[in-house]
Design an enzyme around this catalytic site. Structure first.
Site, PDB file in Angstrom:
ATOM      1  N   PHE A 106     135.713  44.078 -64.904  1.00  0.00           N
ATOM      2  CA  PHE A 106     136.612  45.201 -64.646  1.00  0.00           C
ATOM      3  C   PHE A 106     136.243  45.913 -63.335  1.00  0.00           C
ATOM      4  O   PHE A 106     136.069  45.266 -62.320  1.00  0.00           O
ATOM      5  CB  PHE A 106     136.662  46.126 -65.860  1.00  0.00           C
ATOM      6  CG  PHE A 106     137.296  45.462 -67.052  1.00  0.00           C
ATOM      7  CD1 PHE A 106     138.656  45.185 -67.057  1.00  0.00           C
ATOM      8  CD2 PHE A 106     136.558  45.085 -68.164  1.00  0.00           C
ATOM      9  CE1 PHE A 106     139.257  44.543 -68.134  1.00  0.00           C
ATOM     10  CE2 PHE A 106     137.144  44.452 -69.245  1.00  0.00           C
ATOM     11  CZ  PHE A 106     138.501  44.181 -69.233  1.00  0.00           C
ATOM     12  N   SER A 107     136.115  47.232 -63.357  1.00  0.00           N
ATOM     13  CA  SER A 107     135.978  47.962 -62.087  1.00  0.00           C
ATOM     14  C   SER A 107     134.635  47.776 -61.407  1.00  0.00           C
ATOM     15  O   SER A 107     134.463  48.219 -60.259  1.00  0.00           O
ATOM     16  CB  SER A 107     136.266  49.450 -62.292  1.00  0.00           C
ATOM     17  OG  SER A 107     137.651  49.651 -62.465  1.00  0.00           O
ATOM     18  N   CYS A 108     133.695  47.109 -62.038  1.00  0.00           N
ATOM     19  CA  CYS A 108     132.514  46.676 -61.281  1.00  0.00           C
ATOM     20  C   CYS A 108     132.957  45.810 -60.102  1.00  0.00           C
ATOM     21  O   CYS A 108     132.245  45.708 -59.096  1.00  0.00           O
ATOM     22  CB  CYS A 108     131.562  45.885 -62.174  1.00  0.00           C
ATOM     23  SG  CYS A 108     130.801  46.843 -63.503  1.00  0.00           S
TER      24      CYS A 108
END
Length: 387
Positions: free
Chosen positions: A67-69
């Protein structure tokens, strides 16, 4: 007791205890943790189920959507381009991407756009899932989008649109697509990480489950919506229907092969924890013979550009941002003031710390939201060791 696999270096035993505790009360969860210090692997652990529906265990090389990593990893790519002189973080984004300068977005800088100040956290048009898979289509719509505020003067989290911003920066500055540039960076470290999962790896990623707290948060937000008033926060996550509000479902969103194979740089990297930790480690220390960023580049890219209350009302604590990097704050506590990274939906956390030369990655397929302390407790244990 959950069965923990892998290794822990002497002196880091408390990390193993914190990792095991992350599984308490979550018998279907799977996850992995990797930590490097001075480039050396000191923690490499995995446990639980990659897919509890079919009793598939989490293996040493199980990848998962981070995801937003992904935003942090894309920001490493941009910082590398800045170090080589092909990107100026303080120049207008429109100088690289002229189409983005439409409708009053001509002056926002590259660094501020990466720090969620571009004014386009969501699109005003509804996207289908098929359109979501077309990088060029979404980038064109984003370039034509009218900003919700004067770019550079406020901020709101660009949950998915951030990825088309960073992806276009990489493409315009390097002449390579975001997927190719990302693959080249991962290959430097032999890392199992992809922006657009290749066909030969279809079905390898862990199956994602939505936990009770995330389900409850999404339901609460839906109940609080005012009819006729645009919920820009929800649109930032769904792009008007291309994805569910939770980003995944049993057979939708990031659980589907088509979405995992697409180039969605704001959320779509599929990787092992080991791969992500290696890339973060290489930003602060030589790792497997590779250094991705030098210290001066890290300092420049992590200068605070965004802090304080966002454009849309939200209670504190609020995060802090550099040029795409999430900085240490009350909203996301890392090791200290020299830490930079990015967390991700459902509990993912990845970062580096310049002072202690740490690279860290925790990934899980069991997505929670409110009061999710799994990774936080691991980071707290690590802080007590490296301090």
């Amino acid at each position: 007791m959950i069965g923990i696999n892998g290794h822990i270096a002497p002196g880091f035993e408390a990390i193993g205890d914190a990792f095991a505790a992350a599984f308490d009360g979550l018998p279907q969860m799977g996850g992995a943790l990797a930590i490097r210090v001075d480039g050396r692997s000191v923690v490499d652990l995995w446990a639980g189920s990659a897919d509890a529906r079919i009793d598939r265990p989490w293996e040493r090389d199980t990848p998962s959507v981070v995801f937003s990593c992904s935003k942090g990893l894309m920001s490493i790519l941009v910082a590398r381009l800045a170090a080589s002189g092909r990107v100026d973080l303080d120049s207008p984004l429109a100088a690289l991407w002229p189409e983005f300068g439409q409708r009053g977005k001509d002056a926002v800088t590259v660094g501020d756009a990466l720090a969620h100040r571009a004014g386009v956290p969501a699109l005003s048009v509804d996207l289908t899932t098929q359109e979501l898979l077309d990088f060029d289509r979404v980038a064109a719509l984003l370039a034509a989008q009218e900003p919700l505020w004067k770019p550079g003067e406020a901020w709101a989290y660009h949950a998915l649109t951030h990825g088309w911003i960073s992806g276009e920066i990489v493409r315009r500055a390097s002449g390579r697509s975001a997927a190719v540039a990302f693959r080249e960076m991962a290959d430097l470290l032999g890392a199992d990480a992809w922006l657009g999962l290749p066909a030969e790896h279809t079905g390898s990623a862990a199956h994602l489950f939505v936990g009770a707290s995330l389900q409850g948060l999404v339901a609460q937000q839906a109940a609080q919506r005012v009819p006729g008033v645009v919920d820009w926060g929800d649109r930032a996550m769904t792009l008007g229907g291309a994805l569910p509000s939770t980003l995944v479902g049993e057979a939708e969103g990031f659980n589907t092969p088509a979405v995992q194979a697409a180039v969605i740089p704001g959320a779509g990297v599929v990787a092992t924890a080991r791969a992500v930790a290696a890339m973060w480690s290489a930003t602060v220390a030589e790792t497997d013979g590779v250094r991705l960023l030098d210290d001066d580049t890290v300092v420049a890219a992590t200068r605070e550009r965004t802090a304080g209350a966002p454009f849309f009302d939200a209670p504190p604590p609020w995060p802090r941002w550099g040029a795409g990097f999430q900085l240490d704050s009350e909203a996301r506590r890392y090791l200290g003031s020299s830490s930079f990274g990015h967390d991700g939906a459902g509990g993912q956390v990845a970062f580096a710390d310049l002072d202690s030369r740490v690279g860290f990655s925790f990934v899980t397929n069991w997505m929670e939201a409110v009061d999710d302390h799994r990774a936080t407790r691991i980071v707290d244990a690590l802080r007590g060791i490296v301090a």
